[in-house]
Design a protein around this motif. Structure first.
Motif, PDB file in Angstrom:
ATOM      1  N   LEU A 177     -10.617   9.876  -1.828  1.00  0.00           N
ATOM      2  CA  LEU A 177      -9.681   9.084  -1.029  1.00  0.00           C
ATOM      3  C   LEU A 177      -8.747  10.220  -0.464  1.00  0.00           C
ATOM      4  N   ARG A 178      -8.790   9.961   0.915  1.00  0.00           N
ATOM      5  CA  ARG A 178      -8.286  10.945   2.063  1.00  0.00           C
ATOM      6  C   ARG A 178      -6.768  10.515   1.876  1.00  0.00           C
ATOM      7  N   PRO A 179      -6.248  11.861   2.215  1.00  0.00           N
ATOM      8  CA  PRO A 179      -4.643  11.506   2.133  1.00  0.00           C
ATOM      9  C   PRO A 179      -4.072  10.732   3.201  1.00  0.00           C
ATOM     10  N   ALA A 180      -4.983  10.490   4.274  1.00  0.00           N
ATOM     11  CA  ALA A 180      -4.361   9.559   5.315  1.00  0.00           C
ATOM     12  C   ALA A 180      -4.592   8.129   4.806  1.00  0.00           C
ATOM     13  N   ALA A 181      -5.400   8.044   3.707  1.00  0.00           N
ATOM     14  CA  ALA A 181      -5.941   6.518   3.372  1.00  0.00           C
ATOM     15  C   ALA A 181      -4.719   5.903   2.615  1.00  0.00           C
ATOM     16  N   ILE A 182      -3.917   6.928   2.147  1.00  0.00           N
ATOM     17  CA  ILE A 182      -2.743   6.327   1.228  1.00  0.00           C
ATOM     18  C   ILE A 182      -1.621   6.127   1.862  1.00  0.00           C
ATOM     19  N   HIS A 183      -0.936   5.151   1.764  1.00  0.00           N
ATOM     20  CA  HIS A 183      -0.007   4.537   2.631  1.00  0.00           C
ATOM     21  C   HIS A 183       1.396   4.351   1.880  1.00  0.00           C
ATOM     22  N   TRP A 184       2.460   4.420   2.721  1.00  0.00           N
ATOM     23  CA  TRP A 184       3.737   4.471   2.026  1.00  0.00           C
ATOM     24  C   TRP A 184       4.087   2.978   2.326  1.00  0.00           C
ATOM     25  N   HIS A 185       4.312   2.351   1.073  1.00  0.00           N
ATOM     26  CA  HIS A 185       4.958   0.803   1.295  1.00  0.00           C
ATOM     27  C   HIS A 185       6.152   0.693   1.589  1.00  0.00           C
ATOM     28  N   THR A 186       6.639   0.010   2.998  1.00  0.00           N
ATOM     29  CA  THR A 186       7.576  -0.206   3.345  1.00  0.00           C
ATOM     30  C   THR A 186       8.020  -1.630   3.508  1.00  0.00           C
ATOM     31  N   GLY A 187       7.518  -2.468   2.648  1.00  0.00           N
ATOM     32  CA  GLY A 187       7.757  -3.748   2.603  1.00  0.00           C
ATOM     33  C   GLY A 187       6.746  -4.613   3.358  1.00  0.00           C
TER      34      GLY A 187
END
Lengths: 355, 291
Positions: free
Chosen positions: A282-292
């Motif tokens: 899982l690439r680092p850029a594939a993890i997203h910060w959930h902002t709603g």
């Protein structure tokens, strides 16, 4: 830019070089383990690997400086590995340039033409062309010792290309240059290769360089080929965990798959992978910060603690802690995060790899 | 105020440099310059009735160039030195080349074998040649045993040939060492680059290895030539009257003949010859050092 006319690539873009099950041992050390590789005519192929992976040995076998312990090398329908280096239509750009210190730039470049008995009348024009191609014509009368690293590199390139080789071997040619010059030489190399249509076999340990230059990358590990694919393919679909880690950064999730569901701690997501243990990259850029925002259907959502955040200009590099596992995350959203945050990734971005 | 302290520090380093260079300067002055000055002065003095008179004249030099004996001997000396140089290059170069490029693991042992003779006294080696070349020596015994010759061959010993042979034996390591060093310094990837560009072994040797070994070749040749030029033991041991060299004449002039001024004049000539040769070879070596 004046062009050196390219050698006629036999017919269609067929196979130029074929490495058939080539093995090489030095004493008890097996440096190459039955490697097979095909290089297409006109291709820019990079041998990528750490030091000791056998990439330079493979190059030296093709150049003829070493003999394979077993296996064969063929070029254009001709067996290559039985020929001495001076009879192979292959030229090399050496890591340390290996320019002849007692000869001027001009004489360095004409060396190959002179020893191979090219017509005397033809030599000056071809040498001038080659020097113009690498923008070194004004240094023709100088000795190599008076040139900078980048200039010596250009001369080494001209000295090899002037012979119109079918295959040009480049042994970490840019590793001695500083970062800026290196980027510049990369793009010049690439455009030269396109223009001349000569097949390039490039050796490097620098994955960024390999990604930037190559049509295909052959990743070597411990004397064996790990994966051969285009930069995009190898980045998007690494075959093994080693490839995933070596080409770009990644997170390796060791999961258990059961009935089409991968479980990693308390997380789970759908996967076509067969039942059993599975490693996902899982690439680092594939993890997203959930902002709603609404996340895609099936996405894996989780809360994780921020361990570290490093600002690198165009992005933020985070290390987050999820149930004792450290994950690397790359975000484009600026701002300092702290405490527990919510993240998510799409199962489509989690690529199953072999060990 | 900074410039002041800087100049003070400068003064200390100057004093320090001056102090540590005193011993070598003293050495050079007392053991080199002074003797040379004395020799130079002697060469303009005269000797009468066994007494050296401090009257200045150039008659010693005139004598040197008028009497064909001295010039003949000088030319013979140079011929012998030239022969030694050529022979020791012919022996030393292939040896150095083989060791540097093809000896592999045997390098170390071969190197020691080349060096070992240097530990053996010059005199011992001279007498060894005497026993080999003499009328009842090893060589003649061998030839007679094979019935190749009936009588002992006399020209082996007490001939310029014997001198050249002995000096070649003695000075070949001196030629070998700088040659080997310069061959070892040739980056091997230059040889690979040459092969890569289509040159076979012969072309690679002639176009890359030989030119890059020229400084070592020159240094070796200079050693052999100049050391042979000043040799006086080989003619004494194996040379005989037909191969008197210039140093033998100097020796006898300073010894039994007691004509120091003439001996000094010859020495000055040889010194000038040596210095100009060294100057020349150094210029050449600089030009051939391509780094």
């Amino acid at each position: 830019m004046p062009a050196i006319s390219s050698p006629s690539n036999s017919g269609t873009a067929g196979v130029l070089l074929e490495v058939r099950e080539v093995a090489k041992r030095f004493g008890a050390v097996e440096v190459l383990k039955r490697v097979s590789l095909e290089i297409a005519a006109g291709e820019f192929l990079t041998l990528l690997g750490e030091s000791g992976s056998g990439k330079t040995t493979l190059l030296r076998l093709i150049a003829g400086f070493e003999q394979p312990t077993s296996g064969e090398i063929w070029m254009d329908g001709e067996r290559l590995d039985t020929l001495p280096p001076y009879k192979r239509r292959v030229n090399t750009v050496f890591q340390s340039y290996a320019l002849f210190p007692h000869l001027s730039v001009r004489d360095n470049v004409s060396y190959g033409l002179e020893v191979s008995g090219t017509a005397k009348t033809e030599i000056p024009a071809r040498v001038a062309d080659a020097l113009r191609m690498v923008k070194m014509e004004e240094f023709a009368a100088q000795r190599p010792a008076r040139l900078s690293g980048g200039q010596q590199q250009r001369v080494a390139l001209a000295r090899a290309l002037v012979n119109r080789p079918k295959l040009l071997l480049l042994d970490e040619p840019l590793s001695a240059l500083d970062a800026n010059l290196r980027k510049q030489m990369q793009s010049e190399l690439k455009s030269l290769q396109r223009e001349l249509g000569i097949t390039f076999l490039f050796v490097t340990h620098d994955q960024d360089e390999a990604m930037a230059l190559s049509d295909r990358i052959a990743l070597l590990k411990g004397g064996a080929l790990e994966q051969v694919a285009s930069p995009r393919e190898i980045y998007a679909h690494p075959a093994t965990s080693y490839t995933a880690r070596f080409i770009g950064q990644t997170n390796l999730l060791r999961t258990e798959v059961k009935n089409g569901t991968a479980r990693w701690g308390s997380l789970q997501w759908a996967t076509p992978h067969a039942d059993g243990n599975a490693i996902f990259s899982l690439r680092p850029a594939a993890i997203h910060w959930h902002t709603g925002e609404t996340v895609p259907w099936g996405a894996a959502r989780f809360r994780a603690g921020i361990r570290q955040q490093i600002f690198s200009g165009d992005s933020e590099h985070l290390e987050i802690d999820f149930e004792g596992h450290v994950l690397r995350v790359r975000l484009h959203t600026p701002g300092l995060l702290s405490g527990e945050q919510e993240f998510w990734f799409s199962p489509l971005d989690a690529v199953a790899v072999r060990e | 105020m900074q410039w002041l302290s800087a100049s003070k520090a400068n003064m200390y380093t100057r004093m320090y440099k001056g102090l540590i260079s005193l011993p070598p300067m003293f050495w050079v002055a007392v053991f080199l310059l002074l003797p040379y000055a004395l020799m130079f002065a002697h060469s303009f003095w005269t000797v009468r009735d066994g007494v050296i008179l401090h009257e200045w004249s150039t008659q010693n030099y005139a004598k040197l160039f008028q009497n064909p004996l001295y010039l003949d001997v000088l030319f013979r000396t140079m011929r012998i030195a030239g022969g030694v140089t050529l022979l020791s290059l012919l022996l030393g170069y292939p040896l150095a080349y083989y060791m540097s490029f093809h000896a592999g693991v045997r390098k170390e042992i071969l190197y020691q074998l080349v060096i070992v003779p240097l530990w053996i006294s010059y005199l011992v080696r001279g007498y060894a040649w005497k026993t080999i070349l003499g009328s009842d020596g090893v060589l003649n015994g061998f030839l007679q045993h094979l019935h190749l010759t009936k009588e002992p061959v006399s020209f082996f010993l007490y001939s310029p040939f014997a001198v050249v042979l002995m000096l070649t034996h003695i000075y070949t390591p001196f030629v070998f060492l700088p040659l080997y060093a310069s061959l070892e310094h040739i980056p091997r990837n230059l040889v690979e680059a040459s092969h890569d560009l289509g040159a076979g072994s012969r072309a690679t040797f002639l176009r890359v290895i030989l030119p890059l070994s020229l400084p070592g070749l020159l240094a070796g040749a200079t050693f052999a030539f100049l050391l042979s030029l000043g040799d006086f033991l080989a003619p004494l041991l194996v040379g005989g009257p037909s191969s008197i060299m210039i140093a033998n004449i100097v020796q006898s002039l300073f010894g039994t003949a007691y004509d120091w001024p003439l001996g000094a004049a010859i020495s000055v000539c040889i010194l000038l010859l040596t210095i100009s040769l060294l100057f020349l070879t150094e210029r050449l070596e600089k030009r051939w050092a391509f780094r």
